[in-house]
Design a protein around this motif. Structure first.
Motif, PDB file in Angstrom:
ATOM      1  N   ALA A  37      39.306  42.343  41.093  1.00  0.00           N
ATOM      2  CA  ALA A  37      40.180  41.703  42.075  1.00  0.00           C
ATOM      3  C   ALA A  37      41.449  41.169  41.414  1.00  0.00           C
ATOM      4  O   ALA A  37      42.556  41.321  41.963  1.00  0.00           O
ATOM      5  CB  ALA A  37      39.427  40.570  42.780  1.00  0.00           C
ATOM      6  N   GLY A  91      42.612  44.118  50.051  1.00  0.00           N
ATOM      7  CA  GLY A  91      41.558  43.118  49.929  1.00  0.00           C
ATOM      8  C   GLY A  91      41.510  42.180  51.119  1.00  0.00           C
ATOM      9  O   GLY A  91      42.528  41.925  51.779  1.00  0.00           O
ATOM     10  N   LEU A 121      39.012  38.997  48.517  1.00  0.00           N
ATOM     11  CA  LEU A 121      39.924  39.102  47.373  1.00  0.00           C
ATOM     12  C   LEU A 121      40.503  37.730  47.038  1.00  0.00           C
ATOM     13  O   LEU A 121      40.472  37.294  45.886  1.00  0.00           O
ATOM     14  CB  LEU A 121      41.061  40.069  47.699  1.00  0.00           C
ATOM     15  CG  LEU A 121      42.133  40.211  46.619  1.00  0.00           C
ATOM     16  CD1 LEU A 121      41.650  41.141  45.517  1.00  0.00           C
ATOM     17  CD2 LEU A 121      43.445  40.716  47.199  1.00  0.00           C
ATOM     18  N   SER A 166      47.453  40.584  49.286  1.00  0.00           N
ATOM     19  CA  SER A 166      46.094  40.985  49.656  1.00  0.00           C
ATOM     20  C   SER A 166      46.093  42.287  50.443  1.00  0.00           C
ATOM     21  O   SER A 166      45.197  43.118  50.282  1.00  0.00           O
ATOM     22  CB  SER A 166      45.416  39.873  50.469  1.00  0.00           C
ATOM     23  OG  SER A 166      46.022  39.726  51.739  1.00  0.00           O
ATOM     24  N   ASN A 196      43.728  44.206  40.614  1.00  0.00           N
ATOM     25  CA  ASN A 196      44.403  44.761  41.792  1.00  0.00           C
ATOM     26  C   ASN A 196      45.465  43.809  42.331  1.00  0.00           C
ATOM     27  O   ASN A 196      46.548  44.237  42.744  1.00  0.00           O
ATOM     28  CB  ASN A 196      43.379  45.082  42.877  1.00  0.00           C
ATOM     29  CG  ASN A 196      42.456  46.219  42.491  1.00  0.00           C
ATOM     30  OD1 ASN A 196      42.812  47.068  41.678  1.00  0.00           O
ATOM     31  ND2 ASN A 196      41.263  46.250  43.051  1.00  0.00           N
ATOM     32  N   ALA A 197      45.145  42.512  42.348  1.00  0.00           N
ATOM     33  CA  ALA A 197      46.103  41.531  42.848  1.00  0.00           C
ATOM     34  C   ALA A 197      47.319  41.428  41.926  1.00  0.00           C
ATOM     35  O   ALA A 197      48.460  41.317  42.392  1.00  0.00           O
ATOM     36  CB  ALA A 197      45.432  40.169  42.992  1.00  0.00           C
ATOM     37  N   ARG A 244      33.288  41.897  39.897  1.00  0.00           N
ATOM     38  CA  ARG A 244      34.132  42.152  41.063  1.00  0.00           C
ATOM     39  C   ARG A 244      35.395  41.281  41.006  1.00  0.00           C
ATOM     40  O   ARG A 244      36.462  41.687  41.470  1.00  0.00           O
ATOM     41  CB  ARG A 244      33.354  41.888  42.353  1.00  0.00           C
ATOM     42  CG  ARG A 244      34.100  42.345  43.614  1.00  0.00           C
ATOM     43  CD  ARG A 244      33.345  41.939  44.870  1.00  0.00           C
ATOM     44  NE  ARG A 244      32.291  42.884  45.181  1.00  0.00           N
ATOM     45  CZ  ARG A 244      31.044  42.537  45.461  1.00  0.00           C
ATOM     46  NH1 ARG A 244      30.689  41.264  45.456  1.00  0.00           N
ATOM     47  NH2 ARG A 244      30.135  43.445  45.771  1.00  0.00           N
ATOM     48  N   VAL A 279      41.894  34.222  43.333  1.00  0.00           N
ATOM     49  CA  VAL A 279      40.773  35.163  43.177  1.00  0.00           C
ATOM     50  C   VAL A 279      39.495  34.444  42.769  1.00  0.00           C
ATOM     51  O   VAL A 279      38.397  34.762  43.259  1.00  0.00           O
ATOM     52  CB  VAL A 279      41.115  36.262  42.143  1.00  0.00           C
ATOM     53  CG1 VAL A 279      39.860  37.020  41.718  1.00  0.00           C
ATOM     54  CG2 VAL A 279      42.130  37.243  42.715  1.00  0.00           C
TER      55      VAL A 279
END
Length: 334
Positions: free
Chosen positions: A272, A57, A187, A52, A275-276, A268, A301
């Motif tokens: 997330a 996040g 996140l 995170s 990105n994670a 969103r 997430v």
């Protein structure tokens, strides 16, 4: 025959990482070592917390009292040399207690803005579900845009800016349900369970051996604020194949079409997961995302972003079980 030769020759090619992820991996391993001097077990939770941070996040940590939620956030703060603040949420907490307020300066005959505890790099919000909706709404802008607007002035947060919030899933007295718009800004939601028997014995032994020493006395800082910002930038460059981007989209869209879910995940959530997954790949030393990274990111997430239908909830079905069903139902790209 020609195709076979090309295949055989490609087996001998030494593929090198486009990105230098070794310093990042070494730093993550050092942070884990520092955390594990205090935290017993919970390896998955530690990985998710570090992911995170790398994915820039916010994280919501949920668990019953006494499972080291607050302690874990404090240890993370000590391993990273950044500004740290803690806010204890209560029913009478006002937005100005978090964001700050304008105070009239008699000497200057003008109002001066006094920054609140939210102005920090790592912010621990303890028992976030104890504050009412008005106070929760004060976090919307700062969590999403990393800024606050007060009296017509916009104040940017220093980088990195991460919120770690804790809540107790059992206690209902004096608590408020978090708004969906706020949950969507986290996140991850990380669930902390009770330790196993051998872990419980280890916890007791460590506490006994501490005597008069504090748990956090020997925790050393591993990273600086600039290191975190650089690593966050590096993680964004992790490669993701188009078919994996489509895989992420299918997972999220399926939550909106699932008959067991009253509310599906927003775009969103897709971002997330992306990105994670990149951050999971990075801590494992890879400059590319695999389907396993996406699957590992999907549950933390999505679980707090979807709402189970009342009928299924009464049957005891949880959001985690439904998300697992969705993951299993979608073909993994190869």
């Amino acid at each position: 025959m020609e195709n076979t030769e090309n295949f055989e020759s490609s087996e001998n090619v030494n593929f090198q990482s486009r990105l230098n992820l070794e310093p990042l991996r070494e730093s993550i391993d050092k942070i884990k070592s520092e955390m594990e001097t205090v935290i017993v077990g919970q390896h998955k939770m530690i990985d998710q917390l570090l992911v995170s941070i790398l994915a820039n996040g916010h994280v919501l940590i949920e668990g019953v009292p006494g499972v080291a939620k607050t302690m874990t956030a404090k240890i993370v703060a000590k391993t990273i040399s950044v500004d740290f603040s803690r806010i204890q949420f209560t029913p009478d907490l006002m937005p100005s207690d978090i964001l700050g307020t304008s105070v009239f300066d008699l000497k200057k005959s003008e109002f001066e803005f006094k920054k609140g505890p939210i102005f920090s790099n790592l912010v621990l919000i303890d028992e976030i579900n104890r504050a009412p909706a008005k106070t929760q709404a004060a976090l919307f802008e700062v969590m999403e845009e990393r800024q606050i607007t007060i009296d017509g002035h916009c104040y940017k947060m220093d980088e990195p800016f991460i919120i770690m919030a804790t809540q107790n899933p059992i206690e209902q007295e004096g608590t408020y349900r978090l708004p969906e718009a706020q949950l969507d800004r986290f996140l991850f939601k990380i669930n902390i369970d009770y330790p196993k028997l051998n872990e419980e014995i280890d916890i007791i032994n460590r506490e006994h051996l501490l005597q008069n020493h504090g748990k956090l006395e020997n925790i050393k800082a591993v990273l600086s604020a600039s290191d975190i910002v650089n690593y966050q930038s590096l993680v964004k460059q992790i490669k993701v194949e188009p078919n994996l981007l489509e895989y992420i989209a299918k997972l999220v869209v399926n939550t909106r079409e699932n008959a067991f879910l009253y509310l599906g995940a927003s775009p969103r959530a897709s971002i997330a997961i992306l990105n994670a997954a990149k951050a999971f790949a990075a801590i494992r030393g890879r400059d590319f995302v695999t389907p396993e990274d996406i699957k590992e990111a999907a549950i933390p997430v999505l679980q707090h972003r979807v709402i189970v239908t009342p009928e299924r909830e009464m049957e005891g079905l949880t959001s985690i079980e439904i998300i697992k069903q969705i993951i299993e139902s979608i073909e993994i790209p190869r």
